[in-house]
Design an enzyme around this catalytic site. Structure first.
Site, PDB file in Angstrom:
ATOM      1  N   CYS A   1     -31.829 -24.974 -32.286  1.00 60.77           N
ATOM      2  CA  CYS A   1     -32.541 -25.126 -31.023  1.00 60.77           C
ATOM      3  C   CYS A   1     -34.024 -24.916 -31.236  1.00 60.77           C
ATOM      4  CB  CYS A   1     -31.989 -24.069 -30.080  1.00 60.77           C
ATOM      5  SG  CYS A   1     -33.037 -23.644 -28.731  1.00 60.77           S
TER       6      CYS A   1
ATOM      7  N   THR B   1     -36.128 -24.943 -28.358  1.00 58.17           N
ATOM      8  CA  THR B   1     -36.652 -24.751 -26.996  1.00 58.17           C
ATOM      9  C   THR B   1     -37.808 -23.746 -26.952  1.00 58.17           C
ATOM     10  OG1 THR B   1     -34.557 -25.350 -25.995  1.00 58.17           O
ATOM     11  CG2 THR B   1     -36.017 -23.986 -24.669  1.00 58.17           C
TER      12      THR B   1
HETATM   13  P1  5GP Z   1     -25.787 -21.176 -32.720  1.00 59.81           P
HETATM   14  O1  5GP Z   1     -24.453 -20.519 -32.763  1.00 59.81           O
HETATM   15  O2  5GP Z   1     -25.878 -22.382 -33.572  1.00 59.81           O
HETATM   16  O3  5GP Z   1     -26.919 -20.215 -32.938  1.00 59.81           O
HETATM   17  O4  5GP Z   1     -25.986 -21.659 -31.195  1.00 59.81           O
HETATM   18  C1  5GP Z   1     -25.130 -22.583 -30.566  1.00 59.81           C
HETATM   19  C2  5GP Z   1     -25.689 -22.921 -29.198  1.00 59.81           C
HETATM   20  O5  5GP Z   1     -26.982 -23.520 -29.287  1.00 59.81           O
HETATM   21  C3  5GP Z   1     -24.885 -23.926 -28.414  1.00 59.81           C
HETATM   22  O6  5GP Z   1     -23.720 -23.399 -27.859  1.00 59.81           O
HETATM   23  C4  5GP Z   1     -25.890 -24.368 -27.368  1.00 59.81           C
HETATM   24  O7  5GP Z   1     -25.959 -23.471 -26.283  1.00 59.81           O
HETATM   25  C5  5GP Z   1     -27.205 -24.290 -28.113  1.00 59.81           C
HETATM   26  N1  5GP Z   1     -27.677 -25.633 -28.522  1.00 59.81           N
HETATM   27  C6  5GP Z   1     -26.972 -26.592 -29.159  1.00 59.81           C
HETATM   28  N2  5GP Z   1     -27.755 -27.684 -29.396  1.00 59.81           N
HETATM   29  C7  5GP Z   1     -28.950 -27.401 -28.899  1.00 59.81           C
HETATM   30  C8  5GP Z   1     -30.193 -28.130 -28.814  1.00 59.81           C
HETATM   31  O8  5GP Z   1     -30.343 -29.244 -29.309  1.00 59.81           O
HETATM   32  N3  5GP Z   1     -31.220 -27.510 -28.177  1.00 59.81           N
HETATM   33  C9  5GP Z   1     -31.090 -26.257 -27.638  1.00 59.81           C
HETATM   34  N4  5GP Z   1     -32.132 -25.738 -26.993  1.00 59.81           N
HETATM   35  N5  5GP Z   1     -29.959 -25.544 -27.716  1.00 59.81           N
HETATM   36  C10 5GP Z   1     -28.906 -26.103 -28.340  1.00 59.81           C
END
Ligand code: 5GP
Length: 336
Positions: free
Chosen positions: A184, A186
């Site tokens: 992400c 953001t």
């Molecule tokens: P991780 O376990 O990889 O740290 O986080 C997974 C979460 O990242 C997902 O469940 C979703 O909420 C968030 N996420 C997935 N794809 C994206 C993206 O392209 N942009 C953003 N801002 N959040 C994402």
């Protein structure tokens, strides 16, 4: 200029303080939880971990591994009725998968078609920005149509909106996390976000006071983070990146200088946008990235590593079940 002065914490800002424990072995720890949802009046039994509804994670191959551990897979929202029908033929236990949906009329129509055709227990209403007014209205519409399905909605990171989603939207579970995801961007692109441990703590407090539950979504970098999430009050933990890079994740293995990789990408990354919509719309920037993950072999090994870590946390703090981690947990703040 308004500033909230109290310090907000991420997983990496704390450790869990060990305590005298009567547990002598990890075997004495029970990882499954029995949950009764007061709003939908449903019951659920399993390990409160959820695979993220991303293209490379929320798939049927991942479900086949995780459901054997009683772990939930949130399917990516691009599966259609035909996909679900063939999965149902092969075997789908409604306790261990979620259908994901956006909040447009088209999404609603598709959701109804799928829920009419197959046995669905969990619906995950997912938007990147859960502060959009339409989200609460959409949740209420889905609740009125499906009084007895377990409804999940997000993502948010603060108390008031958590309460609104539960009290007005009538959802059972609020999904918490803006910006912590491993794929992400953001926080970089918009400056918006909230450190995940504090977001979990605030939203859990709001949800638990209103008959709701929460999922801590994103930011898990190791098994210890999962335990910290439960310690802060999360009922479920959602995992993306840590479940990527395995045999069961889609995509080919890329080999470079003798090292093997698999691709993992955010759902708002250029890769996902191009795959599903042809391009990134001109009025928005991509808030996700594409990363190469070192190939990790079978998913079950990562699962065992995470479950072993949680068991061990429990023995350090005298919690004989995941449910008790929050009340047995004292955090110490650490420098990064
Ligand atoms: P991780 O376990 O990889 O740290 O986080 C997974 C979460 O990242 C997902 O469940 C979703 O909420 C968030 N996420 C997935 N794809 C994206 C993206 O392209 N942009 C953003 N801002 N959040 C994402």
């Amino acid at each position: 200029m308004k500033i909230e002065e109290d310090i907000k914490l991420d997983y990496s800002d704390v450790l869990i303080r060990p305590k005298r424990s009567t547990l002598s072995s990890r075997n004495e720890v029970k990882l499954e939880r029995n949950i009764e949802f007061p709003i939908s009046k449903q019951k659920w039994y399993g390990i409160p971990i959820i695979a993220a509804n991303m293209d490379t994670i929320g798939t049927y191959d991942v479900y086949k591994v995780l459901s054997a551990y009683k772990i939930i897979t949130a399917f990516n929202k691009f599966y259609d009725l035909n996909d679900y029908k063939s999965m149902e033929k092969e075997g789908l236990d409604p306790n261990y998968f979620m259908i994901s949906t956006g909040i447009t009329q088209k999404d609603y129509d598709k959701l109804i078609i799928i829920c009419d055709a197959i046995n669905v227990k969990f619906i995950c209403i997912d938007v990147a920005n859960g502060y959009m007014e339409q989200l609460v209205d959409f949740c209420r519409r889905v609740r009125d149509k499906f009084p007895d399905k377990i409804i999940v909605a997000g993502n948010v990171v603060t108390r008031e909106i958590t309460e609104q989603l539960i009290l007005r939207g009538r959802v059972d579970i609020v999904k918490v996390g803006i910006g912590p995801g491993s794929a992400c961007t953001t926080r970089l692109k918009t400056g918006v976000g909230m450190p995940q441990l504090s977001a979990i703590s605030e939203c859990a407090d709001a949800a638990h006071g209103t008959n709701g539950f929460i999922i801590g979504d994103g930011g898990i970098t190791c098994p210890g983070d999962v335990s910290k999430g439960y310690g802060a009050g999360a009922d479920f933990i959602m995992i993306g990146g840590q479940f990527s890079g395995h045999d069961e994740n889609p995509g080919d293995i890329i080999e470079e200088n003798g090292t093997k990789y698999k691709l993992f990408y955010g759902m708002s990354s250029d890769t996902a946008m191009k795959k599903h919509y042809g391009s990134v719309a001109s009025y928005r920037s991509s808030e996700g990235k594409t990363v190469r993950i070192k190939y990790k072999g079978p998913l079950s090994e990562t699962v065992m590593d995470i479950l072993g870590g949680i068991r061990s946390t429990c023995t350090y703090i005298n919690a004989n079940q995941i449910k008790h981690i929050a009340k047995c947990c004292t955090f110490v703040r650490v420098n990064r």
